[in-house]
Design an enzyme around this catalytic site. Structure first.
Site, PDB file in Angstrom:
ATOM      1  N   HIS A  31       0.839  -1.203   0.000  1.00 53.25           N
ATOM      2  CA  HIS A  31       0.000   0.000   0.000  1.00 53.25           C
ATOM      3  C   HIS A  31       0.876   1.255   0.000  1.00 53.25           C
ATOM      4  CE1 HIS A  31      -3.880  -2.119   1.604  1.00 53.25           C
ATOM      5  NE2 HIS A  31      -3.412  -2.638   0.481  1.00 53.25           N
ATOM      6  N   GLU A  33       1.033   3.882   1.861  1.00 57.73           N
ATOM      7  CA  GLU A  33       1.615   4.302   3.141  1.00 57.73           C
ATOM      8  C   GLU A  33       2.896   3.522   3.423  1.00 57.73           C
ATOM      9  OE1 GLU A  33      -1.431   3.318   2.438  1.00 57.73           O
ATOM     10  OE2 GLU A  33      -2.929   4.001   3.886  1.00 57.73           O
ATOM     11  N   SER A 150      -5.770 -18.328 -34.104  1.00 52.96           N
ATOM     12  CA  SER A 150      -5.581 -16.972 -33.559  1.00 52.96           C
ATOM     13  C   SER A 150      -4.150 -16.748 -33.070  1.00 52.96           C
ATOM     14  CB  SER A 150      -6.564 -16.733 -32.400  1.00 52.96           C
ATOM     15  OG  SER A 150      -6.315 -17.637 -31.357  1.00 52.96           O
ATOM     16  N   TRP A 152      -0.301 -16.175 -34.037  1.00 51.19           N
ATOM     17  CA  TRP A 152      -0.552 -15.092 -33.113  1.00 51.19           C
ATOM     18  C   TRP A 152      -1.009 -13.872 -33.886  1.00 51.19           C
ATOM     19  CZ3 TRP A 152      -0.920 -16.667 -28.378  1.00 51.19           C
ATOM     20  CH2 TRP A 152      -0.120 -17.699 -27.918  1.00 51.19           C
ATOM     21  N   ARG A 166      -1.649 -11.259 -16.435  1.00 43.12           N
ATOM     22  CA  ARG A 166      -2.029 -12.521 -15.795  1.00 43.12           C
ATOM     23  C   ARG A 166      -1.441 -12.618 -14.389  1.00 43.12           C
ATOM     24  NH1 ARG A 166      -1.046 -16.973 -20.593  1.00 43.12           N
ATOM     25  NH2 ARG A 166      -2.930 -16.487 -21.789  1.00 43.12           N
ATOM     26  N   THR A 178     -12.580 -21.741 -26.148  1.00 40.54           N
ATOM     27  CA  THR A 178     -11.166 -21.360 -26.211  1.00 40.54           C
ATOM     28  C   THR A 178     -10.270 -22.542 -25.840  1.00 40.54           C
ATOM     29  OG1 THR A 178     -11.669 -19.060 -25.808  1.00 40.54           O
ATOM     30  CG2 THR A 178      -9.445 -19.763 -25.233  1.00 40.54           C
ATOM     31  N   ARG A 189       3.982 -16.074 -17.650  1.00 40.22           N
ATOM     32  CA  ARG A 189       5.399 -16.445 -17.774  1.00 40.22           C
ATOM     33  C   ARG A 189       6.268 -15.263 -17.379  1.00 40.22           C
ATOM     34  NH1 ARG A 189       3.412 -18.504 -22.634  1.00 40.22           N
ATOM     35  NH2 ARG A 189       2.602 -20.565 -22.220  1.00 40.22           N
ATOM     36  N   GLU A 276     -10.265 -13.963 -20.662  1.00 36.12           N
ATOM     37  CA  GLU A 276      -9.527 -14.205 -21.912  1.00 36.12           C
ATOM     38  C   GLU A 276     -10.314 -15.106 -22.842  1.00 36.12           C
ATOM     39  OE1 GLU A 276      -5.307 -14.500 -22.126  1.00 36.12           O
ATOM     40  OE2 GLU A 276      -5.128 -14.598 -19.945  1.00 36.12           O
TER      41      GLU A 276
HETATM   42  N1  LIG Z   1      -7.847 -13.225 -30.167  1.00 32.91           N
HETATM   43  C1  LIG Z   1      -8.186 -13.442 -28.927  1.00 32.91           C
HETATM   44  O1  LIG Z   1      -7.921 -12.614 -28.054  1.00 32.91           O
HETATM   45  C2  LIG Z   1      -8.887 -14.704 -28.545  1.00 32.91           C
HETATM   46  C3  LIG Z   1      -9.067 -15.022 -27.191  1.00 32.91           C
HETATM   47  C4  LIG Z   1      -9.752 -16.184 -26.881  1.00 32.91           C
HETATM   48  C5  LIG Z   1     -10.239 -16.987 -27.903  1.00 32.91           C
HETATM   49  N2  LIG Z   1     -10.009 -16.640 -29.185  1.00 32.91           N
HETATM   50  C6  LIG Z   1     -10.516 -17.488 -30.292  1.00 32.91           C
HETATM   51  O2  LIG Z   1     -11.917 -17.611 -30.125  1.00 32.91           O
HETATM   52  C7  LIG Z   1     -12.321 -18.881 -30.621  1.00 32.91           C
HETATM   53  C8  LIG Z   1     -13.184 -19.568 -29.570  1.00 32.91           C
HETATM   54  O3  LIG Z   1     -14.319 -18.774 -29.397  1.00 32.91           O
HETATM   55  P1  LIG Z   1     -15.545 -19.194 -28.505  1.00 32.91           P
HETATM   56  O4  LIG Z   1     -16.484 -18.061 -28.554  1.00 32.91           O
HETATM   57  O5  LIG Z   1     -16.020 -20.543 -28.895  1.00 32.91           O
HETATM   58  O6  LIG Z   1     -14.828 -19.342 -27.081  1.00 32.91           O
HETATM   59  P2  LIG Z   1     -15.301 -19.001 -25.591  1.00 32.91           P
HETATM   60  O7  LIG Z   1     -16.167 -17.807 -25.578  1.00 32.91           O
HETATM   61  O8  LIG Z   1     -14.056 -18.955 -24.773  1.00 32.91           O
HETATM   62  O9  LIG Z   1     -16.131 -20.276 -25.184  1.00 32.91           O
HETATM   63  C9  LIG Z   1     -17.485 -20.379 -25.502  1.00 32.91           C
HETATM   64  C10 LIG Z   1     -18.080 -21.516 -24.738  1.00 32.91           C
HETATM   65  O10 LIG Z   1     -18.099 -21.216 -23.358  1.00 32.91           O
HETATM   66  C11 LIG Z   1     -19.116 -21.969 -22.748  1.00 32.91           C
HETATM   67  N3  LIG Z   1     -19.971 -21.179 -21.912  1.00 32.91           N
HETATM   68  C12 LIG Z   1     -20.336 -21.501 -20.638  1.00 32.91           C
HETATM   69  N4  LIG Z   1     -21.194 -20.618 -20.158  1.00 32.91           N
HETATM   70  C13 LIG Z   1     -21.441 -19.715 -21.136  1.00 32.91           C
HETATM   71  C14 LIG Z   1     -22.305 -18.594 -21.237  1.00 32.91           C
HETATM   72  N5  LIG Z   1     -23.099 -18.208 -20.235  1.00 32.91           N
HETATM   73  N6  LIG Z   1     -22.323 -17.904 -22.384  1.00 32.91           N
HETATM   74  C15 LIG Z   1     -21.545 -18.263 -23.413  1.00 32.91           C
HETATM   75  N7  LIG Z   1     -20.719 -19.330 -23.394  1.00 32.91           N
HETATM   76  C16 LIG Z   1     -20.666 -20.080 -22.255  1.00 32.91           C
HETATM   77  C17 LIG Z   1     -19.986 -22.538 -23.899  1.00 32.91           C
HETATM   78  O11 LIG Z   1     -19.661 -23.912 -24.048  1.00 32.91           O
HETATM   79  P3  LIG Z   1     -20.593 -24.977 -23.300  1.00 32.91           P
HETATM   80  O12 LIG Z   1     -21.972 -24.789 -23.877  1.00 32.91           O
HETATM   81  O13 LIG Z   1     -19.981 -26.270 -23.619  1.00 32.91           O
HETATM   82  O14 LIG Z   1     -20.565 -24.647 -21.851  1.00 32.91           O
HETATM   83  C18 LIG Z   1     -19.510 -21.772 -25.101  1.00 32.91           C
HETATM   84  O15 LIG Z   1     -19.632 -22.500 -26.301  1.00 32.91           O
HETATM   85  C19 LIG Z   1     -11.074 -19.644 -30.969  1.00 32.91           C
HETATM   86  O16 LIG Z   1     -10.875 -19.570 -32.348  1.00 32.91           O
HETATM   87  C20 LIG Z   1      -9.984 -18.872 -30.256  1.00 32.91           C
HETATM   88  O17 LIG Z   1      -8.757 -18.985 -30.929  1.00 32.91           O
HETATM   89  C21 LIG Z   1      -9.354 -15.519 -29.536  1.00 32.91           C
END
Ligand SMILES: NC(=O)c1ccc[n+]([C@@H]2O[C@H](COP(=O)([O-])OP(=O)(O)OC[C@H]3O[C@@H](n4cnc5c(N)ncnc54)[C@H](OP(=O)(O)O)[C@@H]3O)[C@@H](O)[C@H]2O)c1
Length: 356
Positions: A31, A33, A150, A152, A166, A178, A189, A276
């Site tokens: 903090h 202080e 994605s 990078w 993180r 994801t 890291r 994330e």
């Molecule tokens: N560029 C970036 O910063 C970044 C970051 C992260 C991901 N990505 C990319 O995003 C893609 C994945 O996207 P995504 O949308 O499928 O991933 P996500 O948003 O991380 O996961 C979605 C899954 O989360 C679960 N979930 C549980 N509760 C939920 C709720 N209330 N609302 C919505 N989802 C819920 C669901 O699966 P269930 O129904 O099985 O529970 C849903 O299908 C990949 O291609 C990855 O490479 C990019």
């Protein structure tokens, strides 16, 4: 430092000359202080400590309380801009400083200090963690290419900063999508930082048992939040592999009820989250009003096409109701730019209507 308060402190020596200053600069770090007193050393003895906020006197947090450190430093008087709105500690400094014979004036600069502490005060009433939604996107707003790749999009400097972020949170939250698409390990890291809890919102516990977050769960704490009714057999399988599993209500649209999941994290002591996730869960988190801050890495490339995903999926919001970001800052992270800011409403009032 959110959800902690932004606090600064100055130490004046016995003759009233400023000799040291400090700020609370990192969540979980010392903090203001304590920083200022360490810098002042013996020059604090008989002097005055001036601080934004009533010094803390409670131990229900990651750092030790400031009042004993102030007493030990031998200051004669403490001057605080305003009292602490946190009921856990409010008013305690007055009694403890008086008992130690230290003078205390509180409330000498109420307006500006309360304004500086507004986010802290608003968030105290909300029993969920402070949440930073982070994503990396191309200039045309895509977070992956049409095939889902994605890695990078952002450059090395951006990815380095993600590791710093993180290391400054209690938990990292992603969705099943994801984990299935990227199989991330979700560990910072950066040497010397904490290891945040890895949290996967996985309503039906469908993440493969071979996923990195599962096979490393004995070394790095991992929590799956599933919806009531998730298969017992999967739950037992993950628990046997060292993953903690918490069940909350399902949301009406399927998936885990986001507000319930974040309340569960708060109940487990998580106060700061880095979200994330992909666009599906990120959109659900905005719709549920659990996002407080954004950190968006914008990389100088375009992906185009109909199928490349955007940071928030779903139906979106009409322009007039779009969640707005304020106090934006842009940080140069060549070749990328980081755009940061806060959701415009106070945390308790951040309730944008759900995407159609
Ligand atoms: N560029 C970036 O910063 C970044 C970051 C992260 C991901 N990505 C990319 O995003 C893609 C994945 O996207 P995504 O949308 O499928 O991933 P996500 O948003 O991380 O996961 C979605 C899954 O989360 C679960 N979930 C549980 N509760 C939920 C709720 N209330 N609302 C919505 N989802 C819920 C669901 O699966 P269930 O129904 O099985 O529970 C849903 O299908 C990949 O291609 C990855 O490479 C990019």
């Amino acid at each position: 430092v959110e959800p902690n308060p932004c606090v600064g402190a100055v130490v004046l020596d016995a003759d009233g000359r400023p000799v040291a200053s400090g700020v609370h600069s990192v969540y979980g770090g010392p903090h203001a202080e304590v920083v200022a007193l360490a810098q002042a050393g013996e020059r604090a003895r008989g002097g005055t400590l001036v601080t934004t906020l009533e010094p803390c006197a409670h131990s229900a947090k990651k750092t030790s309380p400031c009042v004993p450190a102030i007493v030990a430093a031998g200051v004669a008087r403490v001057v605080a801009g305003t009292g602490d709105p946190n009921p856990v500690t409010a008013g305690r400094a007055a009694a403890e400083l008086a008992a130690a014979g230290v003078g205390y004036d509180v409330g000498v600069l109420e307006g500006p200090c309360r304004a500086a502490l507004a986010r802290y005060a608003a968030h105290l009433a909300v029993r969920r963690p402070w949440t930073i939604a982070k994503w990396a996107m191309s200039l045309d707003g895509r977070t992956a290419d049409a095939s889902g790749a994605s890695r990078w999009i952002s450059g090395e400097a951006s990815r380095g900063l993600v590791h710093v972020l993180r290391g400054a949170v209690d938990a990292i939250v992603v969705g099943t999508g994801t984990v299935v698409a990227d199989d991330p390990s979700l560990v910072p890291r950066v040497a010397g930082t904490r290891t945040p809890l890895r949290v996967v919102l996985d309503s039906g516990l469908r993440v493969p048992a071979s996923a990195r977050v599962v096979v490393s769960a004995r070394e790095t704490p991992t929590l799956f939040v599933c919806a009531d009714g998730a298969p017992h057999g999967r739950r037992r399988l993950f628990e046997d592999l060292g993953v903690e599993v918490a069940c909350v209500a399902a949301s009406p649209g399927g998936g885990v009820d986001v507000a319930a999941a974040f309340a569960e994290l708060h109940r487990r002591g998580v106060r700061r989250v880095l979200l994330e996730a992909g666009g599906t869960l990120t959109a659900a988190c905005f719709a549920a009003g659990v996002v407080d801050q954004v950190a968006v890495f914008v990389a100088p490339l375009v992906l185009g096409g109909q199928c490349a995903p955007s940071p928030l999926r779903g139906g979106g919001w009409p322009l007039a109701q779009a969640p707005r970001i304020e106090e934006t800052r842009v940080l140069d992270l060549p070749p990328d730019a980081l755009v940061e800011g806060y959701l415009s409403a106070a945390p308790s009032a951040v309730r944008p209507s759900a995407p159609a």
